[in-house]
Design a protein around this motif. Structure first.
Motif, PDB file in Angstrom:
ATOM      1  N   PHE A 131       3.880  -2.953   3.925  1.00  0.00           N
ATOM      2  CA  PHE A 131       2.535  -3.317   3.453  1.00  0.00           C
ATOM      3  C   PHE A 131       1.892  -4.320   4.402  1.00  0.00           C
ATOM      4  CE2 PHE A 131      -0.356  -6.135   1.227  1.00  0.00           C
ATOM      5  CZ  PHE A 131      -1.232  -5.234   0.616  1.00  0.00           C
ATOM      6  N   ARG A 132       2.640  -5.334   4.792  1.00  0.00           N
ATOM      7  CA  ARG A 132       2.082  -6.352   5.680  1.00  0.00           C
ATOM      8  C   ARG A 132       1.685  -5.756   7.020  1.00  0.00           C
ATOM      9  NH1 ARG A 132       6.449 -11.177   4.310  1.00  0.00           N
ATOM     10  NH2 ARG A 132       5.502 -11.814   2.321  1.00  0.00           N
ATOM     11  N   ALA A 133       2.536  -4.878   7.566  1.00  0.00           N
ATOM     12  CA  ALA A 133       2.239  -4.272   8.862  1.00  0.00           C
ATOM     13  C   ALA A 133       0.986  -3.400   8.788  1.00  0.00           C
ATOM     14  CB  ALA A 133       3.439  -3.445   9.327  1.00  0.00           C
ATOM     15  N   GLU A 136      -2.127  -5.669   8.430  1.00  0.00           N
ATOM     16  CA  GLU A 136      -2.510  -6.315   9.677  1.00  0.00           C
ATOM     17  C   GLU A 136      -3.118  -5.336  10.664  1.00  0.00           C
ATOM     18  OE1 GLU A 136       1.092  -8.115  10.964  1.00  0.00           O
ATOM     19  OE2 GLU A 136       1.039  -9.711   9.441  1.00  0.00           O
ATOM     20  N   ALA A 137      -2.750  -4.040  10.538  1.00  0.00           N
ATOM     21  CA  ALA A 137      -3.272  -3.028  11.463  1.00  0.00           C
ATOM     22  C   ALA A 137      -4.652  -2.527  11.075  1.00  0.00           C
ATOM     23  CB  ALA A 137      -2.299  -1.849  11.532  1.00  0.00           C
ATOM     24  N   LEU A 138      -5.150  -2.913   9.907  1.00  0.00           N
ATOM     25  CA  LEU A 138      -6.469  -2.449   9.481  1.00  0.00           C
ATOM     26  C   LEU A 138      -7.566  -3.045  10.367  1.00  0.00           C
ATOM     27  CD1 LEU A 138      -6.237  -2.799   5.584  1.00  0.00           C
ATOM     28  CD2 LEU A 138      -6.395  -0.650   6.873  1.00  0.00           C
ATOM     29  N   PRO A 139      -8.532  -2.231  10.757  1.00  0.00           N
ATOM     30  CA  PRO A 139      -9.700  -2.790  11.452  1.00  0.00           C
ATOM     31  C   PRO A 139     -10.416  -3.767  10.529  1.00  0.00           C
ATOM     32  CG  PRO A 139      -9.654  -0.377  11.587  1.00  0.00           C
ATOM     33  CD  PRO A 139      -8.605  -0.769  10.601  1.00  0.00           C
ATOM     34  N   VAL A 140     -11.122  -4.706  11.091  1.00  0.00           N
ATOM     35  CA  VAL A 140     -11.792  -5.731  10.296  1.00  0.00           C
ATOM     36  C   VAL A 140     -12.698  -5.130   9.245  1.00  0.00           C
ATOM     37  CG1 VAL A 140     -13.407  -7.661  10.390  1.00  0.00           C
ATOM     38  CG2 VAL A 140     -11.677  -7.408  12.175  1.00  0.00           C
ATOM     39  N   GLU A 141     -13.424  -4.077   9.592  1.00  0.00           N
ATOM     40  CA  GLU A 141     -14.372  -3.487   8.645  1.00  0.00           C
ATOM     41  C   GLU A 141     -13.681  -2.782   7.466  1.00  0.00           C
ATOM     42  OE1 GLU A 141     -13.750  -0.512  12.011  1.00  0.00           O
ATOM     43  OE2 GLU A 141     -14.021  -2.686  11.774  1.00  0.00           O
ATOM     44  N   ARG A 142     -12.394  -2.488   7.587  1.00  0.00           N
ATOM     45  CA  ARG A 142     -11.666  -1.818   6.498  1.00  0.00           C
ATOM     46  C   ARG A 142     -10.728  -2.765   5.758  1.00  0.00           C
ATOM     47  NH1 ARG A 142      -8.500   3.135   8.599  1.00  0.00           N
ATOM     48  NH2 ARG A 142      -7.988   3.224   6.356  1.00  0.00           N
ATOM     49  N   ARG A 150      -5.280   0.391  -2.256  1.00  0.00           N
ATOM     50  CA  ARG A 150      -4.891   1.782  -2.008  1.00  0.00           C
ATOM     51  C   ARG A 150      -3.537   1.843  -1.304  1.00  0.00           C
ATOM     52  NH1 ARG A 150      -4.308   5.299   1.713  1.00  0.00           N
ATOM     53  NH2 ARG A 150      -4.914   3.840   3.350  1.00  0.00           N
ATOM     54  N   ILE A 151      -3.359   0.991  -0.300  1.00  0.00           N
ATOM     55  CA  ILE A 151      -2.085   0.964   0.423  1.00  0.00           C
ATOM     56  C   ILE A 151      -0.959   0.538  -0.515  1.00  0.00           C
ATOM     57  CG2 ILE A 151      -0.785  -0.173   2.272  1.00  0.00           C
ATOM     58  CD1 ILE A 151      -3.440  -0.410   3.810  1.00  0.00           C
ATOM     59  N   GLY A 152      -1.232  -0.490  -1.327  1.00  0.00           N
ATOM     60  CA  GLY A 152      -0.221  -0.950  -2.260  1.00  0.00           C
ATOM     61  C   GLY A 152       0.189   0.119  -3.257  1.00  0.00           C
ATOM     62  N   ARG A 153      -0.800   0.832  -3.823  1.00  0.00           N
ATOM     63  CA  ARG A 153      -0.473   1.894  -4.774  1.00  0.00           C
ATOM     64  C   ARG A 153       0.371   2.978  -4.130  1.00  0.00           C
ATOM     65  NH1 ARG A 153      -5.852   1.042  -6.366  1.00  0.00           N
ATOM     66  NH2 ARG A 153      -6.535   2.780  -5.059  1.00  0.00           N
ATOM     67  N   GLU A 154       0.042   3.317  -2.891  1.00  0.00           N
ATOM     68  CA  GLU A 154       0.807   4.356  -2.197  1.00  0.00           C
ATOM     69  C   GLU A 154       2.262   3.929  -2.017  1.00  0.00           C
ATOM     70  OE1 GLU A 154       1.329   5.988   2.321  1.00  0.00           O
ATOM     71  OE2 GLU A 154      -0.714   5.473   1.688  1.00  0.00           O
ATOM     72  N   ILE A 155       2.465   2.702  -1.579  1.00  0.00           N
ATOM     73  CA  ILE A 155       3.831   2.227  -1.301  1.00  0.00           C
ATOM     74  C   ILE A 155       4.626   2.050  -2.588  1.00  0.00           C
ATOM     75  CG2 ILE A 155       5.179   0.286  -0.413  1.00  0.00           C
ATOM     76  CD1 ILE A 155       2.980  -0.090   1.716  1.00  0.00           C
ATOM     77  N   TRP A 156       4.055   1.342  -3.571  1.00  0.00           N
ATOM     78  CA  TRP A 156       4.827   0.973  -4.761  1.00  0.00           C
ATOM     79  C   TRP A 156       4.970   2.103  -5.765  1.00  0.00           C
ATOM     80  CZ3 TRP A 156       7.659  -2.766  -3.512  1.00  0.00           C
ATOM     81  CH2 TRP A 156       7.181  -3.785  -2.686  1.00  0.00           C
TER      82      TRP A 156
END
Length: 222
Positions: A131-133, A136-142, A150-156
């Motif tokens: 999740f952290r990686a 951190e890789a998200l562009p500033v606008e996203r 959304r990322i958290g729901r996908e992972i967990w």
């Protein structure tokens, strides 16, 4: 005869301290947390729902004397009432929706395939690192709350190996102190199923989750 329900006396001060630690962790996630208390005979069960995990957390304690009780109270007020091996039952509060639908009391069967506690802790650590990686890789606008959610729901929402247990349940168990190492003489964690529920049981507490996610099944209120 059962004792009048004003003060609950636990079997010893250690039981009270463990329960207080559980309540403190719930309040860490939600200062206005409520818990449902159910006591029957010589045991007390405390149910809570830490926000974002979408699970029910359960902590049990042995009582020094038989009591019958079923009420929903403020977790903070209950924590403040703990003194020695006793705790006063606060006034009832209007329970949140989850407090009306609890896992069944009986009919649980053990499922095979649950990894050891250290493997579960490693799975949580790997998910947190992912999740952290990705964050951190998200562009500033996203880099928004919605995208992070959304990322958290996908992972967990992924399951632990082939158990069907969502990783968010394991994450909750670790965050609430349920995945601590145990002596060899103490039973290890177990995965149980009953109806539409899965339950991760450890010597320090349990995490229950509906197979299709909370709110996805029609069940009879407890």
């Amino acid at each position: 005869m059962t004792a009048p329900v004003q003060t609950l006396r636990l079997a010893d001060a250690r039981e009270a301290a463990d329960l207080a630690a559980f309540l403190g962790r719930l309040i860490h996630y939600d200062r206005a947390a409520a818990v449902r208390l159910q006591a029957g005979g010589g045991a007390l069960a405390v149910f809570g729902r830490p926000p974002s995990f979408e699970v029910l957390a359960i902590r049990t304690a042995r009582l020094a004397e038989p009591v019958e009780l079923d009420t929903t109270v403020s977790a903070g007020e209950l924590l403040e009432s703990v003194e020695g091996s006793a705790l006063a039952v606060p006034p009832a509060v209007t329970g949140p929706p989850w407090a009306g639908v609890l896992p069944p009391r009986g009919g649980w069967r053990e499922l095979p395939g649950l990894p050891a506690v250290d493997r579960m802790r490693s799975a949580v650590a790997a998910a947190v690192a992912e999740f952290r990686a990705r964050d951190e890789a998200l562009p500033v606008e996203r880099r928004t709350r919605a995208e992070r959610d959304r990322i958290g729901r996908e992972i967990w929402s992924r399951t632990l190996d082939d158990t069907g247990l969502p990783l968010r349940a394991v994450h909750a168990a670790q965050s609430l102190g349920f995945l601590r190492p145990t002596p060899e003489s103490v039973p290890d964690a177990a995965l149980l199923a009953a109806g539409g529920w899965l339950r991760l049981r450890t010597p320090f507490g349990s995490i229950a989750v509906r197979r299709a996610g909370l709110g996805a099944l029609n069940v009879t209120p407890a």
